[in-house]
Design a protein around this motif. Structure first.
Motif, PDB file in Angstrom:
ATOM      1  N   HIS A 119       6.291 -47.486   3.829  1.00  0.00           N
ATOM      2  CA  HIS A 119       6.698 -48.091   5.101  1.00  0.00           C
ATOM      3  C   HIS A 119       7.609 -47.127   5.861  1.00  0.00           C
ATOM      4  N   MET A 120       7.723 -47.385   7.169  1.00  0.00           N
ATOM      5  CA  MET A 120       8.642 -46.619   8.001  1.00  0.00           C
ATOM      6  C   MET A 120       9.408 -47.580   8.900  1.00  0.00           C
ATOM      7  N   VAL A 121      10.680 -47.287   9.078  1.00  0.00           N
ATOM      8  CA  VAL A 121      11.508 -48.046  10.006  1.00  0.00           C
ATOM      9  C   VAL A 121      12.235 -47.034  10.881  1.00  0.00           C
ATOM     10  N   ARG A 122      12.450 -47.397  12.135  1.00  0.00           N
ATOM     11  CA  ARG A 122      13.107 -46.487  13.079  1.00  0.00           C
ATOM     12  C   ARG A 122      14.390 -47.117  13.596  1.00  0.00           C
ATOM     13  N   LEU A 123      15.396 -46.289  13.692  1.00  0.00           N
ATOM     14  CA  LEU A 123      16.685 -46.706  14.239  1.00  0.00           C
ATOM     15  C   LEU A 123      16.962 -45.833  15.452  1.00  0.00           C
ATOM     16  N   SER A 124      16.964 -46.447  16.644  1.00  0.00           N
ATOM     17  CA  SER A 124      17.115 -45.693  17.892  1.00  0.00           C
ATOM     18  C   SER A 124      18.558 -45.717  18.376  1.00  0.00           C
ATOM     19  N   PHE A 125      18.993 -44.581  18.855  1.00  0.00           N
ATOM     20  CA  PHE A 125      20.333 -44.436  19.425  1.00  0.00           C
ATOM     21  C   PHE A 125      20.166 -44.166  20.919  1.00  0.00           C
ATOM     22  N   THR A 126      20.135 -45.275  21.666  1.00  0.00           N
ATOM     23  CA  THR A 126      19.978 -45.233  23.112  1.00  0.00           C
ATOM     24  C   THR A 126      21.044 -46.131  23.720  1.00  0.00           C
ATOM     25  N   PRO A 127      22.048 -45.607  24.327  1.00  0.00           N
ATOM     26  CA  PRO A 127      22.282 -44.193  24.604  1.00  0.00           C
ATOM     27  C   PRO A 127      22.847 -43.470  23.380  1.00  0.00           C
ATOM     28  N   ASN A 128      22.771 -42.158  23.401  1.00  0.00           N
ATOM     29  CA  ASN A 128      23.380 -41.316  22.380  1.00  0.00           C
ATOM     30  C   ASN A 128      24.798 -40.997  22.837  1.00  0.00           C
ATOM     31  N   LEU A 129      25.779 -41.557  22.164  1.00  0.00           N
ATOM     32  CA  LEU A 129      27.181 -41.356  22.545  1.00  0.00           C
ATOM     33  C   LEU A 129      27.876 -40.273  21.725  1.00  0.00           C
ATOM     34  N   LEU A 130      27.137 -39.576  20.861  1.00  0.00           N
ATOM     35  CA  LEU A 130      27.756 -38.562  20.009  1.00  0.00           C
ATOM     36  C   LEU A 130      28.131 -37.324  20.807  1.00  0.00           C
ATOM     37  N   LEU A 131      29.312 -36.793  20.512  1.00  0.00           N
ATOM     38  CA  LEU A 131      29.748 -35.540  21.112  1.00  0.00           C
ATOM     39  C   LEU A 131      29.247 -34.375  20.273  1.00  0.00           C
ATOM     40  N   ALA A 132      29.321 -33.178  20.814  1.00  0.00           N
ATOM     41  CA  ALA A 132      28.841 -31.977  20.136  1.00  0.00           C
ATOM     42  C   ALA A 132      29.455 -31.860  18.745  1.00  0.00           C
ATOM     43  N   GLY A 133      28.623 -31.507  17.772  1.00  0.00           N
ATOM     44  CA  GLY A 133      29.092 -31.325  16.408  1.00  0.00           C
ATOM     45  C   GLY A 133      27.952 -31.454  15.419  1.00  0.00           C
ATOM     46  N   ASN A 134      28.291 -31.305  14.151  1.00  0.00           N
ATOM     47  CA  ASN A 134      27.322 -31.441  13.062  1.00  0.00           C
ATOM     48  C   ASN A 134      27.545 -32.772  12.357  1.00  0.00           C
ATOM     49  N   TYR A 135      26.463 -33.476  12.064  1.00  0.00           N
ATOM     50  CA  TYR A 135      26.522 -34.802  11.465  1.00  0.00           C
ATOM     51  C   TYR A 135      25.482 -34.912  10.353  1.00  0.00           C
ATOM     52  N   THR A 136      25.679 -35.879   9.460  1.00  0.00           N
ATOM     53  CA  THR A 136      24.660 -36.209   8.466  1.00  0.00           C
ATOM     54  C   THR A 136      24.472 -37.717   8.415  1.00  0.00           C
ATOM     55  N   PHE A 137      23.228 -38.127   8.132  1.00  0.00           N
ATOM     56  CA  PHE A 137      22.903 -39.525   7.902  1.00  0.00           C
ATOM     57  C   PHE A 137      22.653 -39.712   6.414  1.00  0.00           C
ATOM     58  N   SER A 138      23.316 -40.703   5.820  1.00  0.00           N
ATOM     59  CA  SER A 138      23.025 -41.115   4.449  1.00  0.00           C
ATOM     60  C   SER A 138      22.379 -42.488   4.511  1.00  0.00           C
ATOM     61  N   LEU A 139      21.548 -42.793   3.519  1.00  0.00           N
ATOM     62  CA  LEU A 139      20.792 -44.043   3.503  1.00  0.00           C
ATOM     63  C   LEU A 139      21.074 -44.815   2.227  1.00  0.00           C
ATOM     64  N   SER A 140      20.972 -46.132   2.310  1.00  0.00           N
ATOM     65  CA  SER A 140      21.089 -46.975   1.123  1.00  0.00           C
ATOM     66  C   SER A 140      20.112 -48.140   1.267  1.00  0.00           C
ATOM     67  N   ALA A 141      19.731 -48.717   0.138  1.00  0.00           N
ATOM     68  CA  ALA A 141      18.802 -49.849   0.124  1.00  0.00           C
ATOM     69  C   ALA A 141      19.345 -50.934  -0.797  1.00  0.00           C
ATOM     70  N   PHE A 142      19.353 -52.170  -0.296  1.00  0.00           N
ATOM     71  CA  PHE A 142      19.857 -53.328  -1.033  1.00  0.00           C
ATOM     72  C   PHE A 142      18.909 -54.496  -0.852  1.00  0.00           C
ATOM     73  N   ASP A 143      19.104 -55.538  -1.665  1.00  0.00           N
ATOM     74  CA  ASP A 143      18.373 -56.782  -1.419  1.00  0.00           C
ATOM     75  C   ASP A 143      18.985 -57.450  -0.190  1.00  0.00           C
ATOM     76  N   GLU A 144      18.338 -58.494   0.310  1.00  0.00           N
ATOM     77  CA  GLU A 144      18.790 -59.139   1.550  1.00  0.00           C
ATOM     78  C   GLU A 144      20.181 -59.754   1.439  1.00  0.00           C
TER      79      GLU A 144
END
Length: 193
Positions: free
Chosen positions: A127-152
């Protein structure tokens, strides 16, 4: 810290002068040269064999960014596409979490899909899920996304993927010392009474 304290910087590498200029320009060159070394190591954990993360990528309006080093312009909307596989049925459902950190480890944003009331596919398959950032409020820099999965119910953790996606936000506007931090909060300047 260099950006906060200095208006000029010198970048030395391999015993020679690489660059001499404004702090912003020198740091941008340094980060560009060392970005592979600055990215935290990908760490994937499978806590329940019924679930596994397959990866994450960054989409922008006109297509995918470079998967190895996604770069998004400051203010430009982007989407994080998360792929996962369910190997065995998940009778207690599924919710995904994202945690966005700046390169120094500061938590910028985190949320679980369940907070928004989103029901994610929990049937066997990919499966695929998308998370949109509209608007993008991030300022210049380096970032990382970490993910986790849990039951409901947020009781059992199925898995995690630390630093699943490294992202660089770049600014084409002026000196970044005029805008410090991780996000551009909506605001308005008023002169006079």
């Amino acid at each position: 810290q260099v950006q906060r304290m200095c208006s000029r910087a010198i970048y030395l590498g391999d015993g020679r002068l690489r660059m001499d200029g404004t702090t912003f320009d020198v740091l941008a060159r340094y980060e560009s040269d060392t970005s592979g070394n600055m990215r935290p190591e990908l760490k994937v954990g499978c806590i329940n064999s019924a679930f596994r993360f397959l990866g994450a990528a960054c989409d922008v309006a006109d297509g995918m960014t470079d998967p190895a080093a996604p770069v998004v312009a400051e203010g430009r909307p982007f989407t994080v596409a998360i792929r996962y596989a369910v190997v065995e049925a998940l009778p207690r459902g599924l919710q995904l979490g994202v945690l966005l950190k700046s390169v120094d480890g500061t938590r910028v944003f985190g949320e679980m899909s369940g907070h928004e009331g989103i029901k994610l596919p929990a049937a066997i398959g990919e499966h695929m899920v998308r998370l949109s950032f509209t608007p993008n409020l991030l300022l210049a820099g380096n970032y990382t996304f970490s993910l986790s999965a849990f039951d409901e119910d947020y009781v059992e953790q199925y898995g995690f993927c630390d630093h699943a996606l490294a992202l660089r936000i770049e600014s084409a506007q002026g000196n970044p010392l005029h805008r410090i931090g991780s996000v551009a909060l909506p605001h308005a300047w008023t002169v006079g009474a």
